[in-house]
Design a protein around this motif. Structure first.
Motif, PDB file in Angstrom:
ATOM      1  N   GLU A 128       9.102   5.789  -4.128  1.00 12.27           N
ATOM      2  CA  GLU A 128       8.361   5.746  -5.399  1.00 12.27           C
ATOM      3  C   GLU A 128       8.145   4.286  -5.837  1.00 12.27           C
ATOM      4  O   GLU A 128       7.072   3.883  -6.267  1.00 12.27           O
ATOM      5  N   LYS A 131       5.284   1.917  -4.625  1.00 15.82           N
ATOM      6  CA  LYS A 131       3.947   1.977  -5.251  1.00 15.82           C
ATOM      7  C   LYS A 131       3.683   0.726  -6.081  1.00 15.82           C
ATOM      8  O   LYS A 131       2.538   0.342  -6.299  1.00 15.82           O
ATOM      9  N   GLN A 132       4.765   0.112  -6.554  1.00 13.94           N
ATOM     10  CA  GLN A 132       4.663  -1.096  -7.383  1.00 13.94           C
ATOM     11  C   GLN A 132       3.958  -2.246  -6.646  1.00 13.94           C
ATOM     12  O   GLN A 132       3.404  -3.133  -7.280  1.00 13.94           O
ATOM     13  N   LEU A 134       1.355  -1.945  -4.625  1.00  8.54           N
ATOM     14  CA  LEU A 134      -0.080  -1.706  -4.385  1.00  8.54           C
ATOM     15  C   LEU A 134      -1.007  -2.606  -5.209  1.00  8.54           C
ATOM     16  O   LEU A 134      -1.948  -3.191  -4.664  1.00  8.54           O
ATOM     17  N   LEU A 150       2.498   7.243  -0.891  1.00  9.55           N
ATOM     18  CA  LEU A 150       2.015   6.287  -1.903  1.00  9.55           C
ATOM     19  C   LEU A 150       1.055   6.954  -2.881  1.00  9.55           C
ATOM     20  O   LEU A 150       0.950   6.546  -4.039  1.00  9.55           O
ATOM     21  N   LEU A 151       0.366   7.998  -2.415  1.00  9.89           N
ATOM     22  CA  LEU A 151      -0.577   8.700  -3.303  1.00  9.89           C
ATOM     23  C   LEU A 151       0.062   9.882  -4.006  1.00  9.89           C
ATOM     24  O   LEU A 151      -0.545  10.477  -4.907  1.00  9.89           O
ATOM     25  N   LEU A 173      -6.271   4.985  -2.202  1.00  4.61           N
ATOM     26  CA  LEU A 173      -5.295   3.889  -2.124  1.00  4.61           C
ATOM     27  C   LEU A 173      -5.918   2.596  -2.632  1.00  4.61           C
ATOM     28  O   LEU A 173      -5.282   1.831  -3.367  1.00  4.61           O
ATOM     29  N   LYS A 176      -5.909   1.832  -6.221  1.00  2.00           N
ATOM     30  CA  LYS A 176      -4.637   1.382  -6.800  1.00  2.00           C
ATOM     31  C   LYS A 176      -4.422  -0.123  -6.610  1.00  2.00           C
ATOM     32  O   LYS A 176      -3.376  -0.654  -6.973  1.00  2.00           O
TER      33      LYS A 176
END
Ligand SMILES: Nc1ncnc2c1ncn2[C@@H]1O[C@H](COP(=O)(O)OP(=O)(O)O)[C@@H](O)[C@H]1O
Ligand SMILES: Cc1ncc(COP(=O)(O)O)c(C=O)c1O
Length: 274
Positions: A128, A131-132, A134, A150-151, A173, A176
């Motif tokens: 989780e 994701k930071q 991206l 990631l999604l 993606l 993001k």
């Protein structure tokens, strides 16, 4: 002062088994970009071997990067790979904020899992947290497992996905953060390849005939070539073609030599031809 372009390689250093910085650094150097390792962990052998010696390097990372800053080191490229903890994701985010200039390209290989599953060292919380990165990335190179994590969508399986299905995943993606998304390890009949998405340009599938079975280190050779070529200013599609061709050739040679899959790719044989 005139100098070569320079890239920071944020990844683990593994002594034996041909992966991560041990593979990326010679490749980036061969592509005539200065390579500066930023180690996240030190391993004797990689994790496909039983019982590796592993030392986490989280505690050195902040003083190491602050020291680079004090020395005025600047980078035109930052590439990130295997990260071992949520704390490391925070440090890498801070590193990018501290060192990214207008012309610095940030390449994130979100090493998290394969075949629909997270690696043993990747907790759902760490996945989780990834994701930071991206919004901070210009280029990302996930496989389908990593892309779906990631999604936050179910793993679509590595059946023959259509261009339209891959385009939707890559575009989502890109929304993001990264303007370039390369989805790696896409199987199509006897081929394996990459779906290459660039915002505002036509996408392409770039593959080659699959050579041999699973082998460690293909992802690191791939990221190394992308880092060297993109940081020196090459275009994305020819770079992915170059990486896929290089990997095919090196895999064929490696199989001929009967090198065990855990010992990686004998890329050295072709390094000077990159
Ligand atoms: N067995 C293979 N034969 C030919 N090319 C391969 C093979 N394995 C990987 N590649 C090439 O290397 C790229 C990256 O490898 P991949 O295994 O997807 O990386 P990762 O280890 O990050 O999952 C693939 O997209 C493909 O172009
Ligand atoms: C610590 C570490 N880094 C990198 C790799 C190589 O990963 P890939 O095969 O995705 O290039 C491995 C493989 O086991 C690993 O254990």
């Amino acid at each position: 002062m005139k100098r070569q372009r320079r890239a920071a390689l944020v990844n683990d250093i593994t002594g034996f088994g041909r992966c991560s910085i041990t593979v990326e650094l010679p490749i980036v150097s061969a592509l005539k970009v200065e390579a500066c390792p930023f180690p996240t962990a030190l391993l004797s052998v990689h994790t496909a071997f039983p019982n590796p010696f592993i030392r986490d390097e989280t505690s050195i990372m902040r003083p190491y990067m602050e020291n680079w800053k004090e020395h005025g080191v600047e980078f035109e490229g930052i590439s990130t790979g295997f990260l071992g903890s949520e704390a490391q994701v925070d440090i890498v985010s801070d590193f990018i904020h501290l060192f990214k200039k207008k012309d610095t390209l940030v390449i994130v290989d979100p090493v998290m899992g394969d075949w629909g599953k997270l690696y043993a060292s990747y907790s759902p919380a760490l996945s989780e947290k990834m994701k930071q990165l991206l919004p901070l990335a210009d280029v990302i190179t996930p496989n389908l497992t990593e892309a779906s994590r990631l999604l936050g969508i179910p793993y679509p399986g590595n059946r023959d996905l259509t261009d339209q299905e891959l385009e939707e995943i890559a575009r989502a993606l890109s929304e993001k953060g990264p303007s370039q998304v390369v989805i790696t390890g896409i199987s199509r009949k006897e081929n394996v390849g990459n779906y290459v998405f660039e915002r505002g340009r036509p996408s392409a599938y770039i593959g080659s005939r699959r050579v041999g079975g699973e082998r460690s280190g293909t992802g690191d050779v791939f990221t190394g070539i992308l880092t060297g070529c993109l940081v020196r200013g090459d275009a994305l599609i020819p770079t992915v073609r170059k990486a896929a061709d290089f990997i095919s050739r090196a895999l064929a040679y490696t199989a001929e030599q009967d090198i065990p899959p855990a010992c990686g790719i004998a890329f050295e044989q072709f390094l000077t031809e990159l």
